[in-house]
Design an enzyme around this catalytic site. Structure first.
Site, PDB file in Angstrom:
ATOM      1  N   TYR A   1     -11.487   2.169  10.070  1.00  0.00           N
ATOM      2  CA  TYR A   1     -12.652   2.564   9.281  1.00  0.00           C
ATOM      3  C   TYR A   1     -13.078   1.553   8.228  1.00  0.00           C
ATOM      4  CZ  TYR A   1      -8.727   4.439   6.522  1.00  0.00           C
ATOM      5  OH  TYR A   1      -7.536   4.606   5.852  1.00  0.00           O
ATOM      6  N   LYS A   2     -12.394   0.430   8.123  1.00  0.00           N
ATOM      7  CA  LYS A   2     -12.793  -0.584   7.154  1.00  0.00           C
ATOM      8  C   LYS A   2     -13.740  -1.579   7.832  1.00  0.00           C
ATOM      9  CE  LYS A   2      -8.335  -0.192   4.727  1.00  0.00           C
ATOM     10  NZ  LYS A   2      -8.629   1.067   4.098  1.00  0.00           N
TER      11      LYS A   2
ATOM     12  N   ASP B   1       0.966  -4.789   8.845  1.00  0.00           N
ATOM     13  CA  ASP B   1      -0.155  -3.875   8.646  1.00  0.00           C
ATOM     14  C   ASP B   1      -1.414  -4.731   8.481  1.00  0.00           C
ATOM     15  OD1 ASP B   1      -2.110  -2.125   7.731  1.00  0.00           O
ATOM     16  OD2 ASP B   1      -0.744  -1.003   6.449  1.00  0.00           O
TER      17      ASP B   1
ATOM     18  N   ARG C   1     -12.250  -3.681  -7.613  1.00  0.00           N
ATOM     19  CA  ARG C   1     -12.114  -4.310  -6.295  1.00  0.00           C
ATOM     20  C   ARG C   1     -13.472  -4.375  -5.610  1.00  0.00           C
ATOM     21  NH1 ARG C   1      -8.438  -1.871  -1.424  1.00  0.00           N
ATOM     22  NH2 ARG C   1     -10.120  -0.341  -1.541  1.00  0.00           N
TER      23      ARG C   1
ATOM     24  N   PHE D   1       0.845  -1.190   0.000  1.00  0.00           N
ATOM     25  CA  PHE D   1       0.000   0.000   0.000  1.00  0.00           C
ATOM     26  C   PHE D   1       0.883   1.244   0.000  1.00  0.00           C
ATOM     27  CE2 PHE D   1      -2.893   3.183   1.843  1.00  0.00           C
ATOM     28  CZ  PHE D   1      -3.871   3.128   0.865  1.00  0.00           C
TER      29      PHE D   1
END
Length: 411
Positions: free
Chosen positions: A222-223, A197, A370, A127
């Site tokens: 927040y996911k 991560d 995605r 990422f």
């Protein structure tokens, strides 16, 4: 893992789904939301929690709320909630800052522990913020070097100069899951530390940090944790490291006695030393509420359903498609996280055409479509219907419209 061949079978799975009632805990938009891997939906309890925080805690009790309503303890309370989801002890996790800031804090702290070693190892295509933060960190650390190698070559690249291995457990684009236990052991055998991560793993996979003997971890709120946009992040420091490790951001909330207001810094014991500034109370309140939805669910249940949802979608697209959608994710669900990605040269336009039908996924440059399969609120029939819509849009080329090709600022 068996899949299905008809919509009726998907509906039958929904009727026996042990997690099916969790859907009622969320305010969901119309259509099918396949972007919980980027931003989780609003839990109903969060609205009540924020209303109370704004109107009573902030609106009436004001400064007294730090003790009366426990604001000061929120980072540790949330850390304990997250700990059970990632295989950690409650006192090994704390909620604080952002994922990027926490990566910098733990990366710098890990390098301080590694006398004579200055190499950080990661993979290309990690990422971007992780690589950017690590690049910035090496600029502040004399002699530090960031190396990236393809996943298959990671173990071969581990040498006696390696200080820290930094990997995202579930790849943000492909959904490929690293073997945490194997890579952690391999790096530690060479004397290195390991930082994971968990941004695309926490709340959807059965993570076992202590079982894998992990050193450090970070992740966002927040996911799959449903903490809301820009929610506070979290960090994990294994108990065995806590007494000797020092945060490079020695803010007052990480002080042993912050309200003594002394000039000189003295680190708090344990995980608290990695706190920095004042907690973001409203964000913490929302994350605390969002996590409550997961309290009665086992991580293994979340993982099993997420992978089955993804498998239904994946197999339907591959079996009924025209071959123009190229699978980016592992076909084997055991190697995949909670999302499935395909590649197509017109990927952005296809995603926009789906969104126009209230089927929300996202696009990751240069060509990845995605789709996230959050097990808390999605139904098996949603996976089937989304696959059918994708197949129709691609087959009819209905995405080939100027309105679907204009890039927005956020994709």
């Amino acid at each position: 893992m068996s899949t299905i061949t008809t919509r009726a079978e998907a509906l039958a799975l929904d009727r026996t789904d042990q997690l099916g009632t969790l859907r009622e805990a969320f305010d969901l938009p119309t259509g099918i939301y396949l972007d919980g891997n980027s931003l989780g939906p609003l839990p109903r309890v969060t609205r009540e929690a924020l209303q109370h925080a704004v109107e009573i805690e902030w609106g009436n009790d004001l400064i007294r709320s730090w003790t009366k309503h426990g604001w000061i303890e929120l980072p540790q309370q949330i850390g304990a909630q997250i700990a059970r989801l990632i295989g950690a002890k409650p006192h090994e996790v704390v909620a604080a800052d952002s994922t990027s800031v926490n990566l910098f804090k733990l990366g710098a702290a890990a390098l301080r522990l590694q006398t004579g070693r200055r190499v950080i190892l990661s993979e290309p295509g990690n990422f971007p913020t992780d690589l950017y933060i690590l690049q910035g960190l090496t600029g502040f650390t004399p002699g530090a070097e960031l190396r990236t190698v393809e996943p298959a070559k990671l173990e071969a690249a581990m040498d006696d100069q390696l200080a820290l291995l930094v990997l995202t457990h579930t790849h943000y684009k492909s959904g490929q899951v690293h073997d945490m236990a194997r890579l952690t052991a391999a790096a530690q055998k060479r004397g290195a530390l390991v930082l994971w991560d968990l941004s695309h793993s926490a709340g959807v996979l059965d993570v076992d940090l202590n079982g894998c003997n992990a050193d450090f971890a970070i992740g966002c709120g927040y996911k799959y944790l449903n903490g809301g946009p820009g929610a506070p992040a979290f960090l994990f420091v294994a108990e065995r490291h806590q007494a000797k490790i020092a945060s490079p951001l020695s803010g007052w909330m990480g002080h042993a006695s912050p309200f003594d207001f002394t000039d000189d810094y003295a680190a708090a014991p344990g995980i608290d030393r990695f706190l920095c500034g004042t907690p973001q109370v409203l964000g913490m309140r929302a994350l605390h509420a969002g996590l409550s939805v997961l309290e009665q669910v086992k991580p293994r249940q979340l993982q099993d359903k997420a992978r089955r949802l993804g498998q239904i979608f994946l197999e339907r697209v591959l079996e009924a498609g025209d071959g123009s959608l190229r699978l980016l994710s592992p076909r084997d669900p055991a190697q995949r996280g909670g999302h499935v990605s395909f590649a197509h040269e017109d990927g952005y336009a296809i995603v926009q055409a789906l969104i126009a039908r209230d089927i929300v996924g996202d696009f990751r440059a240069p060509d990845a479509l995605r789709f996230g399969f959050a097990p808390t609120f999605l139904r098996y029939v949603d996976a089937w219907d989304a696959a059918e819509a994708l197949l129709e849009i691609v087959a009819t080329k209905s995405y080939d419209d100027a309105r679907f090709r204009t890039r927005a600022a956020v994709t």
